[in-house]
Design a protein around this motif. Structure first.
Motif, PDB file in Angstrom:
ATOM      1  N   THR A 165      41.459 -12.568   9.541  1.00 22.95           N
ATOM      2  CA  THR A 165      39.883 -12.764   9.005  1.00 22.95           C
ATOM      3  C   THR A 165      39.888 -12.849   7.611  1.00 22.95           C
ATOM      4  O   THR A 165      39.109 -13.414   7.052  1.00 22.95           O
ATOM      5  N   ALA A 166      40.888 -11.990   6.849  1.00 21.18           N
ATOM      6  CA  ALA A 166      40.702 -11.816   5.247  1.00 21.18           C
ATOM      7  C   ALA A 166      40.804 -13.271   4.792  1.00 21.18           C
ATOM      8  O   ALA A 166      40.248 -13.814   3.862  1.00 21.18           O
ATOM      9  N   VAL A 167      41.682 -13.918   5.473  1.00 20.79           N
ATOM     10  CA  VAL A 167      42.076 -15.401   4.990  1.00 20.79           C
ATOM     11  C   VAL A 167      40.812 -16.345   5.087  1.00 20.79           C
ATOM     12  O   VAL A 167      40.373 -16.892   3.809  1.00 20.79           O
ATOM     13  N   TRP A 168      40.068 -15.988   6.046  1.00 20.68           N
ATOM     14  CA  TRP A 168      39.000 -16.944   6.142  1.00 20.68           C
ATOM     15  C   TRP A 168      37.921 -16.450   5.333  1.00 20.68           C
ATOM     16  O   TRP A 168      36.900 -17.365   4.893  1.00 20.68           O
ATOM     17  N   LEU A 169      37.505 -15.249   5.094  1.00 19.02           N
ATOM     18  CA  LEU A 169      36.644 -14.725   4.242  1.00 19.02           C
ATOM     19  C   LEU A 169      36.917 -15.178   2.797  1.00 19.02           C
ATOM     20  O   LEU A 169      35.939 -15.534   2.156  1.00 19.02           O
ATOM     21  N   LYS A 170      38.136 -15.231   2.346  1.00 19.27           N
ATOM     22  CA  LYS A 170      38.366 -15.843   1.161  1.00 19.27           C
ATOM     23  C   LYS A 170      37.679 -17.143   0.956  1.00 19.27           C
ATOM     24  O   LYS A 170      37.437 -17.574   0.164  1.00 19.27           O
ATOM     25  N   ARG A 171      38.136 -18.055   1.992  1.00 19.71           N
ATOM     26  CA  ARG A 171      37.753 -19.487   1.920  1.00 19.71           C
ATOM     27  C   ARG A 171      36.166 -19.751   1.886  1.00 19.71           C
ATOM     28  O   ARG A 171      35.689 -20.367   1.319  1.00 19.71           O
ATOM     29  N   PHE A 172      35.427 -18.731   2.876  1.00 26.41           N
ATOM     30  CA  PHE A 172      33.934 -18.650   2.713  1.00 26.41           C
ATOM     31  C   PHE A 172      33.408 -18.304   1.389  1.00 26.41           C
ATOM     32  O   PHE A 172      32.402 -18.806   0.863  1.00 26.41           O
ATOM     33  N   LEU A 173      34.059 -17.263   0.743  1.00 23.52           N
ATOM     34  CA  LEU A 173      33.779 -16.740  -0.734  1.00 23.52           C
ATOM     35  C   LEU A 173      33.744 -17.821  -1.726  1.00 23.52           C
ATOM     36  O   LEU A 173      33.093 -18.007  -2.322  1.00 23.52           O
ATOM     37  N   ILE A 174      35.034 -18.638  -1.607  1.00 23.22           N
ATOM     38  CA  ILE A 174      35.384 -19.726  -2.396  1.00 23.22           C
ATOM     39  C   ILE A 174      34.105 -20.997  -2.203  1.00 23.22           C
ATOM     40  O   ILE A 174      33.447 -21.297  -3.318  1.00 23.22           O
TER      41      ILE A 174
END
Length: 321
Positions: free
Chosen positions: A237-246
């Motif tokens: 999840t954390a990896v995907w959240l970083k992508r959504f943030l960017i």
């Protein structure tokens, strides 16, 4: 309307409502089941629906370099409309999900599965909210009216998305951020690439915050076969959240650059503060995220009201320079 499943101890209160909220403490008893159906006791959803409309209206105002009385009305009317349409959307969601909600610990206390409101009365309540929202929409101009009517499609589809896709949060994003297009059109009288970038930014933001939200229910969802990005991503999840943030930050920055190309450098710099400030708030959320702690997930989800308002404040400031 209540039945024997509503106890005096709970008085029909919903499990994940804000404690001591105005619905449970101040609203007349007969209105409470309907206000709970509209999530009036859980106001963060109204904020998350409203904020993209404020982004759209304020970005259009900043592009023009003026705050007119019409823009002020759009901002006020958007707040009223967001309350009504969030209520109507949640009512529709609870009607379609009533059997699922009855099987999930966090949602079985909602008005329909707990027996406080019948489906027939819920449909009537939904229709009343939509009708009032439509009267407000009529003041927004032709293009905005068309966009407002078109928004009903993603709203209608969203409750069913979790049944056929692992990405129901995309459908939520399509519905919840439509106001960015609508309010921009209401102020500017047109749609161009700037509000489209803003809309897409909002969808990425929704994927961020609603994935966090969905981690509250992942165990129950797995048992009953409901899909979500929380279940799909799992420990990644954390990896995907970083992508959504960017993506959220980059697309919002693109919207600012497109909208303010004819304004001063100072106005552009201030408006760029919107994705910058909001992005840092999302980073802060990630430093505190524990996907296995439902209380933390709910608290961080609710904090996205502040994240969105940070962007709105920067957009507002850029109008006046």
């Amino acid at each position: 309307m209540t039945d024997e499943r509503t106890t005096p101890e709970t008085d029909g209160q919903v499990f994940d409502a804000v404690k001591g909220n105005w619905v449970d403490t101040l609203a007349p008893a007969w209105t409470r089941p309907y206000l709970r159906l509209s999530r009036a006791d859980r106001p963060v959803g109204t904020w998350l629906l409203l904020i993209p409309t404020w982004w759209g209206a304020l970005l259009a105002a900043s592009s023009a370099g003026e705050m007119t009385l019409r823009t002020v009305w759009i901002l006020i009317a958007s707040a009223l409309g967001a309350f009504l349409m969030r209520g109507a959307g949640c009512t529709w969601n609870d009607i379609t999900d009533r059997h699922i909600d009855a099987s999930v610990a966090r949602t079985k206390s909602r008005p329909i599965p707990s027996g406080q409101v019948s489906v027939k009365r819920a449909l009537g309540w939904m229709g009343l909210q939509c009708l009032l929202a439509f009267f407000i929409l009529l003041t927004f101009g032709k293009l905005a009216i068309v966009l407002g009517i078109a928004s009903l499609l993603p709203v209608a589809i969203y409750p069913f998305a979790k049944r056929f896709t692992w990405w129901p949060q995309i459908f939520l994003g399509l519905a919840f951020n439509w106001g960015a297009l609508l309010a921009y059109a209401a102020v500017a009288g047109e749609i161009n690439s700037a509000p489209v970038f803003l809309y897409l930014s909002g969808i990425a933001w929704t994927l961020f915050y609603d994935t966090i939200y969905a981690h509250q229910d992942k165990d129950d969802d797995a048992l009953i076969g409901v899909k979500s990005t929380a279940r799909l991503f799992g420990d990644n999840t954390a990896v995907w959240l970083k992508r959504f943030l960017i993506v959220t930050v980059l697309l919002m920055a693109a919207a600012v650059i497109e909208a303010l190309s004819g304004r001063s450098l100072l106005a552009t710099v201030i408006a760029i503060g919107a994705p910058w400030g909001m992005g840092w708030h999302l980073v802060w959320q990630m430093t505190r995220l524990d996907i296995n702690d439902p209380d933390t997930c709910l608290r961080l989800f609710r904090s996205n009201r502040n994240a969105g308002l940070i962007a709105a404040l920067f957009f507002a400031a850029s109008v006046f320079v």
